[in-house]
Design an enzyme around this catalytic site. Sequence first.
Site, PDB file in Angstrom:
ATOM      1  N   HIS A 122       0.844  -1.192   0.000  1.00  0.00           N
ATOM      2  CA  HIS A 122       0.000   0.000   0.000  1.00  0.00           C
ATOM      3  C   HIS A 122       0.875   1.235   0.000  1.00  0.00           C
ATOM      4  O   HIS A 122       1.648   1.465   0.935  1.00  0.00           O
ATOM      5  CB  HIS A 122      -0.893  -0.002   1.253  1.00  0.00           C
ATOM      6  CG  HIS A 122      -1.720   1.240   1.419  1.00  0.00           C
ATOM      7  ND1 HIS A 122      -2.796   1.526   0.619  1.00  0.00           N
ATOM      8  CD2 HIS A 122      -1.621   2.274   2.294  1.00  0.00           C
ATOM      9  CE1 HIS A 122      -3.338   2.669   0.998  1.00  0.00           C
ATOM     10  NE2 HIS A 122      -2.633   3.152   2.001  1.00  0.00           N
ATOM     11  N   ASN A 123       0.761   2.044  -1.084  1.00  0.00           N
ATOM     12  CA  ASN A 123       1.511   3.305  -1.156  1.00  0.00           C
ATOM     13  C   ASN A 123       2.992   3.118  -0.858  1.00  0.00           C
ATOM     14  O   ASN A 123       3.603   3.935  -0.176  1.00  0.00           O
ATOM     15  CB  ASN A 123       0.934   4.332  -0.178  1.00  0.00           C
ATOM     16  CG  ASN A 123      -0.398   4.866  -0.656  1.00  0.00           C
ATOM     17  OD1 ASN A 123      -0.737   4.757  -1.827  1.00  0.00           O
ATOM     18  ND2 ASN A 123      -1.165   5.437   0.252  1.00  0.00           N
TER      19      ASN A 123
ATOM     20  N   GLU B 257       0.419  -0.771  -6.152  1.00  0.00           N
ATOM     21  CA  GLU B 257      -0.639   0.229  -6.113  1.00  0.00           C
ATOM     22  C   GLU B 257      -0.182   1.513  -6.775  1.00  0.00           C
ATOM     23  O   GLU B 257       0.909   2.007  -6.507  1.00  0.00           O
ATOM     24  CB  GLU B 257      -1.036   0.526  -4.659  1.00  0.00           C
ATOM     25  CG  GLU B 257      -2.168   1.519  -4.566  1.00  0.00           C
ATOM     26  CD  GLU B 257      -2.502   1.856  -3.120  1.00  0.00           C
ATOM     27  OE1 GLU B 257      -3.672   2.075  -2.839  1.00  0.00           O
ATOM     28  OE2 GLU B 257      -1.570   1.906  -2.294  1.00  0.00           O
TER      29      GLU B 257
ATOM     30  N   ASP C 264      -1.391   5.356  -7.267  1.00  0.00           N
ATOM     31  CA  ASP C 264      -2.292   6.440  -6.865  1.00  0.00           C
ATOM     32  C   ASP C 264      -2.121   7.551  -7.895  1.00  0.00           C
ATOM     33  O   ASP C 264      -1.188   8.359  -7.806  1.00  0.00           O
ATOM     34  CB  ASP C 264      -1.906   6.914  -5.460  1.00  0.00           C
ATOM     35  CG  ASP C 264      -3.043   7.633  -4.770  1.00  0.00           C
ATOM     36  OD1 ASP C 264      -4.052   7.890  -5.429  1.00  0.00           O
ATOM     37  OD2 ASP C 264      -2.903   7.938  -3.574  1.00  0.00           O
TER      38      ASP C 264
ATOM     39  N   HIS D 102       0.631  10.388  -3.298  1.00  0.00           N
ATOM     40  CA  HIS D 102      -0.464  10.231  -2.348  1.00  0.00           C
ATOM     41  C   HIS D 102      -1.206  11.557  -2.268  1.00  0.00           C
ATOM     42  O   HIS D 102      -0.701  12.536  -1.719  1.00  0.00           O
ATOM     43  CB  HIS D 102       0.067   9.819  -0.972  1.00  0.00           C
ATOM     44  CG  HIS D 102      -0.964   9.197  -0.093  1.00  0.00           C
ATOM     45  ND1 HIS D 102      -1.816   8.215  -0.524  1.00  0.00           N
ATOM     46  CD2 HIS D 102      -1.292   9.426   1.202  1.00  0.00           C
ATOM     47  CE1 HIS D 102      -2.611   7.853   0.464  1.00  0.00           C
ATOM     48  NE2 HIS D 102      -2.318   8.581   1.518  1.00  0.00           N
TER      49      HIS D 102
ATOM     50  N   GLU E  15      -5.599   3.543  -8.550  1.00  0.00           N
ATOM     51  CA  GLU E  15      -6.466   4.495  -7.855  1.00  0.00           C
ATOM     52  C   GLU E  15      -6.508   5.728  -8.738  1.00  0.00           C
ATOM     53  O   GLU E  15      -5.601   6.552  -8.733  1.00  0.00           O
ATOM     54  CB  GLU E  15      -5.920   4.806  -6.468  1.00  0.00           C
ATOM     55  CG  GLU E  15      -5.986   3.631  -5.514  1.00  0.00           C
ATOM     56  CD  GLU E  15      -5.667   4.050  -4.089  1.00  0.00           C
ATOM     57  OE1 GLU E  15      -5.615   5.265  -3.832  1.00  0.00           O
ATOM     58  OE2 GLU E  15      -5.467   3.165  -3.253  1.00  0.00           O
TER      59      GLU E  15
END
Length: 824
Positions: free
Chosen positions: A337-338, A360, A362, A375, A426
Site C-alpha cells: 500500500h503506497n 498500487e 495512486d 499520495h 487508484e
Amino acid sequence: MPCQCWRSRSSVVPGASFRILVSDCGSQERPRLRALKKMDLNEDEDVLAMLKGSQFCKIRSLKWRKARFYRLQEDGLTVWFQRRFRHPKSHHVFFLQHIEAVRQGHESEGLRRYGSAFPAGRCLTITFKNRRKNLDLAAATEEEAQRWVRGLAKLRARLDAMSQREKLDHWIHGYLHQADSDHDSKMSFKEIKHLLQMVNVTMDDMYAQQLFEECDSSKNERLEDAEIEEFLRRLLKRPELEEIFYRYSGEDRVLSAAELLEFLHDQGEEEATMAQAQHLIHTYELNDKAKQHDLMMLDGFMMYLLSPEGAVLDPAHKDVYQDMNQPLSHYFISSSHNTYLTQSQIGGASSTEAYIRCVELDCWEGADGEPVVYHGHTFTSKILFRDVIQVVRDHAFSMKKLRQRLTDLLRVIQLLSPYPVILSLENHCGLQQQSTMAHYLRTILGNMLVTETLDGKIPKELPSPEQLKGKVLIKGKKQIVHQKEEPRSDLPDEDKEDELKLLNITERRKSSTQKLEGSFLPYVEEKKEGKEEQDKESEEEREAGSGDHRKQTKTNLQISSGLSDLVIYCRASHLNAPNLPGIQAQPCQVTSLNERKARKFVKEAGNNFIRCNTYQLCRVYPLGLRMTSANYNPQEMWNGGCQLVALNFQTPGYEMDLNNGRFLVNGKCGYVLKPDFLRHRDTTFDPEHPGAPQTTLIIKVLTAQQLPKLNREKPNSIVDPLVRVEIYGVPRDCAQKETDYVLNNGFNPYWGQTLKFTLGAPELALVRFVVEDYDATSFNDFVGQFTLPLYSLKQGYRHIHLFSKDGASLSPATLFVHIQIKNQ
C-alpha cells in the site's frame, strides 16, 4: 566450535577452513590483507584500490552536492566514509551485507534527475536492503567508478558464498584485529579483555585471567599464534553440539554414515537414506581422510548443522513447490500500500526506486498532460506515471535484465518471479489523462498486458498463476454496459472512506504553517464504528466544499473507455455484506475493504466471508488515519481468506516480519497457496471457531551465538538476552512465551528452556522467534528475529539465522533450538 579445526591446511578442504590465522603470513604483511586473503581477494586490483580509498561527489539534488571520501575497511565487510576532509576522522560506515544492489550510470531516479552534470560512466548508485536512502555518487574518473562497481560485486559475491563457519571466522578475525591495539599480532590480557567486550560477553576477571594464563604456554604475558588459537578454541566451544555428536558417535568420537542416518531419522527426516547421509558427509566434512571412509568428525557435524540444510526453514520450501495451477483466488498474494512512499503517508518522498516493490498506483492529474503518481492531498513528491510503467516493464519478470540493471526490485518478492503482477489503479484523473494512462499501459507493456480473457469467453473462475506467467493485470473501475455516458465516480473505496479525512488534516496544516521542518501532524483518533462514524464522515464531506482539491474530490469522475477496456480479471467492486443469499458469484470482481471493515467481516461473518473469498479476490488496505505509514496485523485478514493484504512495505515492524515470513516460502514468488479449508466454496471453517486443538508445537531453546552488540559506543554495555516465541494464527492459537534472560552474555548464552504451544489451525500459523535485550526499567530492546510458516519448520536440532528490524542478515548471529511437532 572450532575444536579440531586448527589442524594443518593439508587436512582441510580449501576455502572451508575455520582456522583463525593471526600471523601466518609473517610480521611484514600488512594486517589489513589478512582478512582479504581469506576471501582470496588480497591481490585483486579493484579491491586494493578500494582499500586506498576514493573521493566521490555525493548527489542529493541540483544544489546539494558534497565531497566524500570512501574507503574499504580492513575487514573487507565495511566501507568507511568521511564527511569533511578538514575534520578529524569520522566513524561513519555501511556494511556490505546491507547492500541490495550496485549499478553504474544514471540508473537511479536521483541521478536521472540531478546527475546530468556528470557523465554516466562516472556515476554509480548503491541501494540498501533497509530503509537507508540510495547512495548516488560521481567518481573523478570512469575507471574509478568501474573499480568500485566491480570491487563491491566481488566482495558481495564472496560474502554470499561464505558458509556460516567462514562468516564466523571472518567475524572473529575482524574483532581480533581491532583488539590488537598495537598491531603486533600479540594479545596482552588487556587486549583480550577488550576483545571479550567487543564480542558481547562479560567474563569474570579471575576466570579470564586463569584462561589467559592456561593458554600462555610461553609465559611471556602475551598470546601469539597457536596460543591465540587455543584461547579462541576454548572461547568458541559449543558443548551442546559436542554432547549431541558424542551421543550418536559413541566412544570413537566419529560418526559413520549409518550413525548419521540414525541422527537424521531422529530429527524427523524419516525418508532420509544412506545415500543422503553419505552426501552430507562429502559436502560438509573437512577432513579428507575421514571423507574417503564416509566418516564425519565433530567439525564436519557442526558445519552441517550451521548450513542451510541444518537450518530451521525446510530447504524444500525455498523453491516453488506448491501447485500453481489453481485460480488466483486460491492464493495469498504479496501486496503493498503506497509503497512508492519512502517515508510517511503525508510527507514522504515518492520514488520509482521504492515504488517498484508496490502494486498500487495512486494516479492524479499532472502538468503538461502527464499523469503523476503520489499520495493525493499530501506533501509527498510526484513521479510520472509513464516512468513507473517503464520500470514494471523492464524488471517485473526478466531475470536477465535484473542482472544487467540491478534495482530495488531485488526487494520485491512479488516481482522476482514469472507469476503475474497486479497493478491496482487508484484513478483521480480526468478523461484525457486517463486515455494517456491507457496509452502508456498498452504501448509500454505491450504483450505483457492482459487486454482480454485468455479464451475470449466470460470466465467462470479466475485463471491460475501458471496461465498468467509474465502478464500484468490491471485492477480498477470498469464502465457498466449501456451506461457509458453516465458520469461515474472512479474514486477507489479507500479514498471514499479516507481521502476526505486526509484532505481536511492537510488543508489545516497548509493554512497553519508554511514551514514543514520539524512539524508533526496532529494526533487523530480512529472514529468509532457504526452510525457515529458514518455521521462524522458525512459531516466531513459537507465541510469539504471549497478549494481546488476539495472540488476535485467531491466531483464525480467519468471513466475512459480506453482505461476501462484494460480491466479484465480485476474489476473493483463493493462488498457491503459477504456472500448474501441470491447473489451470483462474480470471479472477476475484486472487493476492497479497509482493515476495520475486513476485521469486522472476519469476526462476525467468518465462514461466509471465507466462502466469498474462495472465488473472487479481496484486497485489504490500512486505514487512512495511519499517517505515519504504520501497519496492521495481516494475519487477521489471512484468517478470513483475503488474498491481497496490503501493507506499508516501507515501515518495519512485526507486521512486516509476518508478511516476509508468509512469503518466505514457495520460491519467494509472491504467491502462497491457501490452506485447503480456505479454498472450497462449501467450507465450514470459521477462524473464530476452528475446532479442537490438533497440533502441539514443542520448542526447546538451547543457546544463541554471536548476538550483535546494540550499543557499540559503550564498550561495557553487554546484552542480557531472552528469547520469545510468538504464534500468529486464528485467535485461539495466538500465543507468546519467553525464556528467562541471561545476564551479560550475547556471545554464547544458554537457556535450555522448553516452550509448548497447542494449535487448532496450524496450516495458517506463523512462528516468530524474537531475541530481545532485557531491561528491568523500560521496554526491552530488539536484537533480532526470524519468522516462517509453522508447516515450513524442520524438526529436530536446528539453527535459526537472525535478521535485523530492517530485514538485513545479522550473520553470524544464530539461535540453536530443538523443535518437535506432534499431530493428534
